[in-house]
Design a protein around this motif. Structure first.
Motif, short mmCIF file in Angstrom:
data_model
loop_
_atom_site.label_atom_id
_atom_site.label_comp_id
_atom_site.label_asym_id
_atom_site.label_seq_id
_atom_site.Cartn_x
_atom_site.Cartn_y
_atom_site.Cartn_z
N UNK A 1 0.83 -1.21 0.00
CA UNK A 1 0.00 0.00 0.00
C UNK A 1 0.86 1.26 0.00
N UNK A 2 0.59 2.16 -0.94
CA UNK A 2 1.40 3.36 -1.12
C UNK A 2 0.51 4.58 -0.86
N UNK A 3 0.73 5.21 0.29
CA UNK A 3 -0.10 6.31 0.75
C UNK A 3 0.39 7.60 0.10
N UNK A 4 -0.47 8.25 -0.70
CA UNK A 4 -0.10 9.51 -1.36
C UNK A 4 -0.49 10.68 -0.45
N UNK A 5 0.49 11.53 -0.18
CA UNK A 5 0.34 12.61 0.79
C UNK A 5 0.59 13.93 0.07
N UNK A 6 -0.44 14.77 -0.04
CA UNK A 6 -0.34 16.04 -0.75
C UNK A 6 0.33 17.10 0.11
N UNK A 7 1.16 17.91 -0.54
CA UNK A 7 1.81 19.02 0.16
C UNK A 7 0.96 20.28 0.14
N UNK A 8 -0.09 20.31 -0.71
CA UNK A 8 -0.89 21.52 -0.86
C UNK A 8 -2.36 21.18 -1.07
N UNK A 9 -3.23 22.11 -0.69
CA UNK A 9 -4.68 21.92 -0.79
C UNK A 9 -5.14 21.74 -2.22
N UNK B 1 -4.01 14.86 3.23
CA UNK B 1 -3.72 16.25 2.86
C UNK B 1 -2.90 16.95 3.93
N UNK B 2 -1.66 17.30 3.58
CA UNK B 2 -0.83 18.10 4.49
C UNK B 2 -0.89 19.58 4.15
N UNK B 3 -1.66 19.93 3.10
CA UNK B 3 -1.85 21.34 2.80
C UNK B 3 -2.58 22.08 3.90
N UNK B 4 -3.19 21.34 4.84
CA UNK B 4 -3.89 21.97 5.96
C UNK B 4 -2.94 22.78 6.85
N UNK C 1 -0.89 17.44 12.78
CA UNK C 1 -0.99 16.78 11.49
C UNK C 1 -0.19 15.48 11.48
N UNK C 2 1.00 15.49 12.10
CA UNK C 2 1.80 14.27 12.18
C UNK C 2 1.11 13.18 12.97
#
Length: 502
Positions: free
Chosen positions: A432-440, A453-456, A466-467
């Motif tokens: 499983x490859x979790x895709x984590x966005x840097x921006x909204x 979503x780490x754009x938050x 967030x972590x």
């Protein structure tokens, strides 16, 4: 809402968290700055005048050299700065004195300290219960795909088996030396991987890395879990393959999820399609996750060596002892020598997409990339194809290529891969490859790709919060929650090729 960030007190640039108009006025550390240019999200602007040849500082470290005089308030990017890196370097071990990971306050006890996984007879823990079809050679890729399709169509109740997946690759024959060894090591690692409740090893019969050769790399195996099929030795290989897959499904279907401590979780960390926010939002959040998992007794693995160039001393000085430091030096310079052997520029990076997102040099990219490692000491350095045996933070020798590096992480024992991105990608890996966005914007635009979503952070959510949320999300994924690539039915793999093809 915060519109920009100065990451470190020593920085000479700040990063726009939102698009900023020319002639707008900002105040940084009491200093009034008028922006002379439009600054796009993720891009940098100068906090002071910098002369030609002066170091540009971000993350508290040099990210390049000014190619010309840069005025305060102006856009800082590839047009007016360049890399300051050279090729092979001599390194000095200067341990930073880290005796252990700083406690993040999450603790190694409580409800979040375990996941629901599959306990295997050899004692290992998996987060998925799948049946894998692994070709020994690219010649039988189509046969593997046909077996996968027929098995899915013809096998009814599969018990707890969650997928039947074939992993195609172009190698296994016409290879020499280290390339041939890499193929055999990676395939054997995948055969042994605990996410696979059953494995069909599919050979042709005349290839270099044939079934009998590969068995030597696999080592002892359970004949109920691992089956072998040589296509040249049977009349109808697809029918024979489906029969074996049916046996494997029956065997693997008997496994059930059970409570497993987080100390048995191994998570790989990778980034791709990075932007100027990756090193500010997504990568630091993964760093917090890494610290939390290590605090709980688990293991994380950081890879993509070419994107450590320029930040490698930060990792070297976190090595727990001199032996690990020397291994890290060998890993870094070994990759540089690989580039040089092929007459390629060591620092031909970042990519066009990286630059569009605000990353100007490899140092800029690497200092952001290595944020994923958190604050823990380095407790292991792995060669390509080697599996992690100890706990804590490990470094893995593999290239920056997304598919190759993610496959290497799975082969090293990672049951899950965390993949941060500012641009987005649909690819998968064997796990499983979790895709984590840097921006909204990416999260909203590609919800069929992005899991978290780490754009938050740009909206004000604290990094530690967030972590912690990411930590809990990973435990949900480890317990069976499908990530977007799995929902799409994607399973990919790729093997590192360095040399001659016969």
């Amino acid at each position: 809402m915060q519109t920009f960030i100065k990451i470190h007190p020593k920085d000479k640039v700040a990063v726009a968290l939102q698009p900023m108009c020319a002639h707008s006025v900002v105040t940084v550390d009491g200093d009034r700055i008028v922006l002379t240019d439009e600054i796009m999200q993720g891009h940098k602007f100068a906090l002071c005048d910098m002369e030609e040849g002066e170091q540009v500082i971000k993350y508290g470290a040099p990210i390049g050299i000014a190619k010309e005089r840069i005025a305060k308030g102006s856009w800082v990017h590839t047009h007016n700065m360049r890399t300051g890196l050279g090729d092979l370097l001599t390194y000095t071990y200067e341990p930073c004195g880290t005796e252990g990971v700083e406690s993040r306050g999450f603790g190694a006890t409580g409800p979040a300290a375990s996941f629901q996984g599959f306990r295997r007879p050899d004692g290992k823990a998996g987060v998925r219960n799948e049946v894998w079809i692994i070709p020994t050679v690219g010649c039988v890729n189509s046969v593997a795909a046909a077996i996968e399709k027929r098995a899915r169509d013809s096998i009814g109740e599969m018990g707890s088996v969650e997928a039947v997946a074939a992993f195609s690759h172009p190698y296994g024959c016409s290879q020499m030396g280290e390339d041939q060894e890499n193929t055999r090591r990676i395939l054997a690692d995948l055969v042994r991987h605990p996410n696979a409740g059953g494995v069909l090893v599919l050979g042709l019969g005349c290839e270099n890395s044939n079934v009998e050769v590969l068995k030597e790399y696999i080592g002892p195996y359970d004949s109920a879990r691992v089956k072998f099929l040589v296509c040249q030795e049977v009349e109808e290989e697809v029918e024979a393959g489906v029969r074996l897959v049916r046996e494997l499904v029956q065997y693997a279907g008997g496994f059930v999820r059970t409570k497993i401590p987080c100390s048995e979780l191994i998570v790989g960390m990778k980034c791709g399609g990075s932007d100027g926010l990756s090193g500010i939002t997504a990568n630091p959040a993964v760093g917090v996750f890494s610290d939390l998992l290590i605090e709980a007794g688990g293991t994380t693995i950081l890879t993509e060596v070419p994107e450590m160039f320029g930040a490698e001393t930060l990792l070297m000085n976190r090595c727990e002892n001199r032996e690990l430091f020397e291994k890290t030096v060998t890993m870094i310079n070994g990759f540089k020598e690989y580039f040089i052997r092929h007459d390629q520029t060591v620092y031909e990076n970042p990519s066009p997409g990286n630059k569009m997102g605000g990353i100007s040099t490899l140092e800029d990219k690497s200092l952001g990339c290595t944020q994923k490692s958190g604050s823990a000491p380095v407790r292991g350095v792995l060669a390509y194809g080697e599996t992690a045996e100890g706990k804590g933070l490990h470094l893995l020798s593999a290239p920056g290529n997304d598919l190759v590096a993610a496959t290497a992480l799975a082969a090293a024992g990672a049951q899950i891969v965390l993949f941060t991105t500012g641009r987005g990608t649909p690819f998968a890996s064997p796990v499983p490859t979790v895709k984590i966005a840097s921006n909204d914007s990416l999260y909203r635009h590609k919800k069929n790709w992005i899991d978290f979503n780490c754009g938050e952070m740009v909206q004000g959510k604290p990094l530690e919060v967030l972590g912690g949320e990411l930590f809990r999300y990973v435990l949900e994924a480890a317990s069976g929650r499908k990530v977007k690539a799995e929902e799409a039915g994607f399973h990919d793999m790729a093997i590192f090729k360095q040399g001659v093809t016969l």
